[in-house]
Design an enzyme around this catalytic site. Structure first.
Site, PDB file in Angstrom:
ATOM      1  N   HIS A 100       0.840  -1.192   0.000  1.00  0.00           N
ATOM      2  CA  HIS A 100       0.000   0.000   0.000  1.00  0.00           C
ATOM      3  C   HIS A 100       0.878   1.245   0.000  1.00  0.00           C
ATOM      4  O   HIS A 100       0.905   2.003   0.962  1.00  0.00           O
ATOM      5  CB  HIS A 100      -0.933  -0.012   1.207  1.00  0.00           C
ATOM      6  CG  HIS A 100      -1.776  -1.251   1.266  1.00  0.00           C
ATOM      7  ND1 HIS A 100      -2.468  -1.634   2.382  1.00  0.00           N
ATOM      8  CD2 HIS A 100      -2.035  -2.196   0.329  1.00  0.00           C
ATOM      9  CE1 HIS A 100      -3.113  -2.767   2.132  1.00  0.00           C
ATOM     10  NE2 HIS A 100      -2.859  -3.132   0.892  1.00  0.00           N
ATOM     11  N   ASN A 101       1.588   1.440  -1.084  1.00  0.00           N
ATOM     12  CA  ASN A 101       2.400   2.639  -1.248  1.00  0.00           C
ATOM     13  C   ASN A 101       1.478   3.746  -1.747  1.00  0.00           C
ATOM     14  O   ASN A 101       0.560   3.479  -2.519  1.00  0.00           O
ATOM     15  CB  ASN A 101       3.503   2.395  -2.285  1.00  0.00           C
ATOM     16  CG  ASN A 101       4.201   1.064  -2.063  1.00  0.00           C
ATOM     17  OD1 ASN A 101       3.692   0.041  -2.465  1.00  0.00           O
ATOM     18  ND2 ASN A 101       5.336   1.085  -1.428  1.00  0.00           N
TER      19      ASN A 101
END
Lengths: 589, 271
Positions: free
Chosen positions: A516-517
Site C-alpha cells: 500500500h504505497n
C-alpha cells in the site's frame, strides 16, 4: 529510428485495474483508446490454472508476478542524508506487472476511506486544536469529499462483487456491520465471506470487551455473482493462495474477471502489450501532452500521439512517469517546494500472534485473501485521540490469508530460529496460532518523498525512482497503542501466549509489510501543494490524468483499493461530463 | 464422530451450525469405500478429484496417515551435483542438518533433500542472480537496503564455504567432523556476524543458508527438497491444492489428509 503512429484520442499507460476502468468508460464514449501495457497478456485460462499457480517458491518467494526487478528496480534510503541503493529483490512491497497489474495478485480487501479522511487536516485542527498535530507531518485535505465519492464507491463495489455487511445505511447504523463507516447508499452486492476460526474467537473476545467486530468487506466472492458488466464470477473456495497469486477459479475480482473481457470487445479499444512507455511527450509550451513514447519487446521505439493521456502505472511508478516526462515541479524536501514526489506514504502495519494450545485447530490454510474479522474502534478518527498524542489509527483484525509453510511457521517469543527446539516449536504452533493484523495509517512528512535516482538506471537507460522513507514518530506511537489493544484482545481469546510486534524504525525493504504505497502525485485544491486537482487532472498539463494511490495525500488505516476505484470512476465521470466538452483545466489554479 | 479419530472440535459443543458433520460422516464413509475399491492412494486421489469435478461440490480426500511414522527416506543420492563440489556438499550437509536436525519422528534437512534443493537453485537462474536487479555500482549499504554484495547467490555460497573449509582444514579438520555441539557453536558465531568469509560478512552467508534450508524443507517437491512432502506432513499443511468451502466453518476440525503436491495434482489434471 522512431516510428510515429496514427493519432488516437486516448492513450492509457498501464492496463491494470484503474487503466481498464478508465479505458472502458472512455471507449464506451466512442473515443479511440489505446492501452499500453509493459507486461504480457495473461488470463485465468490458461495462465492462472492449477496446479502450477499454487507454487509458493515461484510466486511468494521469488515474486513471480511482480514488476521485473531485473529491468525496473528502485532505490531506497531511510533518510535524505544517506546514499540510496537499489532494492535488488522485492520484499517489503510487491508491485505487479503484466495485464491486470497488481489487481491480479491482490487479496481483495475492499474498504472505503471515511468522511474524515478527505478533510483530514481540517478535521484534525477542528477536533484537537491547531497545535495538536506534530508539525513535521504534512497532512492536507484532499479537495474532494466523501459524499461526492459515494456513488462511485458504490459503482466500484458492484463491479467487484464485494461481500460485506453495511454498518451505516444512509445514516442508520446497522447491526452486524461496521458502525464507524461513513454512510453508504445501499447494501454490498454480496454477503460477507465465511469467517475463519481465529475470526470467530476474535469476534467473541472483542464483543465481550465492548468493541464492534464485523467481517471484513472483500472482493473474493462469497457466492456466485454476475456483475453489472455481465461478467460471471464463482464462489471462493478458500484455497489459501490469493495474495501474491492469481485466482484460478474466477472467484477473485481482478481486471480479468470483472472488466477486461468487456473492454476488449469494444472495437474502439486496442490493447498493446509489451509496450514500455518511456515518457509522456509535451507540447513545446509544456501546457499539454501530445502523446507518449514507448518501446516494444524488440526494442523498436514508437511515438503514439494522443489527445488525452491517462497514467495508471501503480502508485510510485506514476510519480516516476511524471518525473521522466517533466510534468509538474519535482518536490524538494529541503525547501518543501515542488509537488511531484511529495507526501510519499505507506502503511504502518504491525502484528500480534496468538498462540493456542494444541487442541485448538486454527487451520490457517483455509483462507480467502479477504478473510478477516476486525474492529474499527481504534482506526482513523473513530476515537478520541486527545489523550494519546498521535493522529490516525489502525483496524485490528484477526486474519490469516494462508498457511503456506515457507512464509508461515510462527513460533512464540524466545524460540530459537533454528535447530531441534525450533523444529519442535513450528510443529506445535503451525496449526494452533491466530494472527491479528494491525493495519495502520501512514502520515506524510516533509522528508518522506520520491525523486529520480542520480546513479542507477533501468533497462532502457532511464533513472530509477528513489524512495526516501522512515516511519514518523506519530505512526510508531499509534502502532504501539493499537498493538497494546490487540494484545488485550488476544489474551481474551484464551491464548497461552500472545506476542505483539509494534512497528519500529528503521523501515526495512527486507520484510514484507504491505503493497500500500501512496502519494507522490497527490490531489488537492492548491497547485503549490498538490500535483493533480480534485479530478486527478494534472495542474500543469490539463490533458494528463494520473490515477493511482499516488493521489493520496496521506494513507489512512484502511486498504487503499476501494477508494482508488471510487476516485477512478469520479475522475472518468468528470472527463466524460465536463472535460470532453471543454478540454481545459477543470479547476482554475 | 467427525473425521473419525477422536480429534474433538474445540467448538463443536457450542456450535449450532455443525450439522455439516453429518455430511462429513457420509463423505467420510464414501471416501473409505473409494479407497478400498481403488486399493492405492494414487487411485484414491484421482477418484476424489474426479468427484470434485463432476459433482461440483467440494470433496476433500481424507486419508488418515497418522503422524507419519519416521521412515527412512530414500537416500541413494546422486554422487555429483549440478553446482556444488564434494567438499562443499560435505559442509552443506552438515550445516543444514544442524538447522533442521533429524529427530525420532521426522527427518532432517538432508534426508528431506535440502542439499539437492540448494544445488538446483544455485545451478539455475536464481543462483546466477537472474531474478535480481544486477547493475552496479555495488556499494555497502544498511540492513534496511538489503543485499548489496557484488556476488551472485552461487558465488556467495562458493566463496563463503571455501573460507569455512579453509578455516577448518588449517586446523586439520572439517566442519562435518565436529561434534553437533561444536557445529552449533560455529553456526551461532557466523549468525552473530563475528567473522568475514572471503569478503562475505558471516551473517549474510549464514542467514542466506538458513533461508534456503527452510525453503528447501517446505517448497514443493518439484524443486528437489521436501521429499515425500515431509515438511508439509510435519506441519500438517495439506499441500497447495485445497478446496475448503465446506470445511472452513467447521471450526476446529482436524484435517488429517494426505497432502497433494503440484506434481501429483498435475497428474490428476492430466487425466
Amino acid at each position: 529510428m522512431t516510428q510515429k503512429l496514427k493519432p488516437v484520442d486516448v492513450a492509457v499507460v498501464g492496463v491494470g485495474f484503474m487503466g481498464a476502468i478508465m479505458a472502458k468508460e472512455l471507449a464506451a464514449q466512442g473515443l479511440k483508446v489505446v492501452g499500453l501495457e509493459r507486461g504480457k497478456q495473461r488470463w485465468t485460462v490458461p495462465e492462472f490454472q492449477a496446479p502450477e499457480i499454487h507454487d509458493e517458491l515461484k510466486y511468494s518467494i521469488r515474486k513471480g508476478m511482480m514488476q521485473d526487478v531485473t529491468r525496473e528496480a528502485m532505490t531506497f534510503r531511510n533518510s535524505p542524508t544517506q546514499e540510496a541503493l537499489p532494492i535488488r529483490q522485492w520484499e517489503a512491497f510487491l508491485p505487479g506487472t503484466d495485464l491486470g497489474g497488481s489487481g491480479v495478485h491482490w487479496n481483495g480487501q475492499t474498504f472505503r476511506f471515511t468522511e474524515a479522511d478527505f478533510v483530514w487536516r481540517t478535521r484534525m485542527r477542528e477536533r484537537y486544536g491547531k497545535d495538536f498535530v506534530d508539525p513535521s507531518l504534512t497532512i492536507q485535505d484532499w479537495g474532494v469529499t466523501y459524499d461526492e465519492l459515494e456513488p462511485h464507491f458504490d459503482k466500484f463495489e458492484y463491479l467487484l462483487g464485494t461481500g460485506g455487511k453495511a454498518g451505516n445505511l444512509n445514516g442508520k447504523i446497522q447491526p452486524g456491520g461496521n458502525p464507524f463507516e461513513s454512510r453508504r447508499s445501499r447494501e454490498y452486492p454480496n454477503p460477507p465471506l465465511k469467517e475463519q476460526y481465529g475470526g470467530v474467537l476474535f469476534r467473541k473476545a472483542a464483543t465481550d470487551m465492548g468493541y464492534h467486530p464485523f467481517v471484513q468487506p472483500a472482493s473474493n466472492m462469497s457466492r456466485p455473482y454476475t456483475n453489472p458488466e455481465g461478467l460471471q464470477l464463482n464462489a471462493c473456495n478458500y484455497c489459501g493462495f490469493c495474495e501474491r497469486y492469481a485466482c484460478e477459479h474466477f472467484a477473485k475480482a481482478t481486471p480479468q474477471t470483472v472488466i477486461l473481457p468487456v473492454l476488449l470487445k469494444n472495437p474502439n479499444f486496442e490493447l498493446r502489450t509489451e509496450a514500455q512507455v518511456l515518457r509522456v511527450n509535451l507540447d513545446p509550451d509544456k501546457k499539454t501532452a501530445t502523446g507518449v513514447t514507448y518501446v516494444d519487446a524488440t526494442g523498436r521505439e514508437f511515438v503514439q500521439p494522443a489527445d488525452l493521456v491517462i497514467i495508471t502505472t501503480f502508485a510510485f511508478n506514476n510519480a516516476r512517469m511524471m518525473l521522466l516526462s517533466g510534468i509538474g515541479k519535482p518536490y524538494d524536501p529541503k525547501t518543501g517546494e515542488g509537488v511531484i514526489g511529495r507526501n510519499y506514504a505507506y502503511q504502518t502495519t504491525s502484528d500480534v500472534f496468538v498462540f493456542f494450545d494444541e487442541n485448538i485447530n486454527i487451520n490457517p490454510f483455509m483462507a480467502a485473501g479477504g478473510s478477516g474479522t476486525l474492529i474499527d474502534d481504534f482506526n482513523d478518527d473513530n476515537f478520541d485521540h486527545g489523550p494519546h498524542g498521535f493522529i490516525g489509527g489502525s483496524y485490528i483484525m484477526s486474519a490469516l490469508t494462508n498457511g503456506r509453510p515457507i512464509e508461515f511457521h510462527p513460533t512464540p517469543p524466545g524460540t530459537p530460529e533454528w535447530g531441534k527446539e525450533w523444529k519442535t516449536a513450528i510443529r506445535h504452533h503451525y496449526n494452533h496460532t491466530a494472527h491479528i493484523l494491525i493495519h495502520g495509517s501512514s502520515m506524510p512528512t516533509r522528508t518522506n518523498s520520491l525523486d529520480l535516482d542520480p546513479t542507477y538506471k533501468d533497462a532502457w537507460g532511464l533513472p530509477l525512482l528513489r524512495m526516501t522513507f522512515e516511519f514518523p514518530h506519530n505512526d510508531m506511537k499509534m502502532s504501539q497503542f493499537c498493538v497494546d489493544r490487540a494484545v488485550e484482545i488476544g489474551k481474551r481469546m484464551g491464548a497461552k501466549t500472545v506476542a505483539g510486534y509494534p512497528r519500529k524504525a528503521p523501515f526495512t525493504t527486507q520484510k514484507y509489510q504491505t503493497t500500500h504505497n501512496s502519494g507522490g502525485v497527490i490531489m488537492g485544491s492548491d497547485p503549490s501543494t498538490s500535483a493533480v486537482n480534485r479530478y486527478l487532472q494534472s495542474w500543469d498539463a490539463h490533458n494528463v490524468f494520473v490515477v493511482g494511490t499516488s493521489a493520496y495525500p496521506h494513507e489512512p488505516g484502511y486498504n487503499p483499493t476501494g477508494t482508488l476505484g471510487a476516485l477512478a470512476y469520479w475522475s472518468v465521470d468528470a472527463i466524460k461530463k465536463q472535460y470532453l466538452k471543454h478540454p481545459a483545466p477543470m479547476v482554475s489554479a | 464422530m467427525l473425521f473419525g479419530n477422536g480429534h474433538a472440535t474445540a467448538f463443536s459443543s457450542q456450535m449450532t451450525a455443525i450439522s455439516a458433520s453429518d455430511r462429513g460422516a457420509v463423505k467420510e464413509q464414501r471416501m473409505r469405500k473409494d479407497r478400498e475399491e481403488q486399493g492405492s492412494r494414487r487411485g484414491f486421489l484421482r477418484s476424489a478429484f474426479a468427484a470434485c469435478v463432476t459433482a461440483g461440490t467440494v470433496v476433500i480426500p481424507i486419508d488418515r496417515i497418522q503422524a507419519a511414522p519416521h521412515k527412512k527416506l530414500p537416500t541413494d543420492k546422486a554422487t555429483s551435483f549440478a553446482f556444488f563440489r564434494p567438499d562443499e556438499v560435505q559442509f552443506l550437509s552438515a550445516a543444514v542438518d544442524r538447522f533442521i536436525p533429524p529427530d525420532e519422528e521426522w527427518p532432517g534437512a538432508v534426508d528431506a533433500g535440502v542439499v539437492d534443493y540448494i544445488d538446483q537453485q544455485m545451478a539455475g537462474k536464481w543462483g546466477s542472480a537472474g531474478d535480481m536487479y544486477w547493475h552496479g555500482p555495488f556499494k555497502e549499504g544498511t540492513p534496511s537496503q538489503g543485499y548489496q554484495l557484488p556476488f551472485t547467490p552461487a558465488e556467495l555460497f562458493r566463496r563463503a564455504i571455501a573460507a569455512v573449509n579453509q578455516y577448518f582444514t588449517a586446523q586439520g579438520t572439517w566442519f562435518h567432523r565436529l561434534s553437533a555441539g561444536q557445529q552449533d557453536e560455529y553456526l551461532e558465531m557466523l549468525l552473530a556476524n563475528k567473522t568475514t568469509l572471503n569478503g562475505v560478512p558471516s551473517k549474510v552467508f549464514a542467514d542466506f543458508l538458513l533461508r534456503h534450508t527452510i525453503e528447501g524443507f517446505f517448497a514443493d517437491p518439484i524443486y528437489g527438497g521436501n521429499k515425500d512432502m515431509v515438511g508439509w506432513r510435519m506441519l500438517g499443511f495439506p499441500g497447495p491444492y485445497g478446496e475448503y468451502y465446506e470445511l472452513i466453518d467447521q471450526y476446529g476440525i482436524k484435517l488429517d489428509r494426505e497432502p497433494v503436491s503440484i506434481g501429483q495434482s498435475a497428474h490428476h489434471h492430466a487425466k
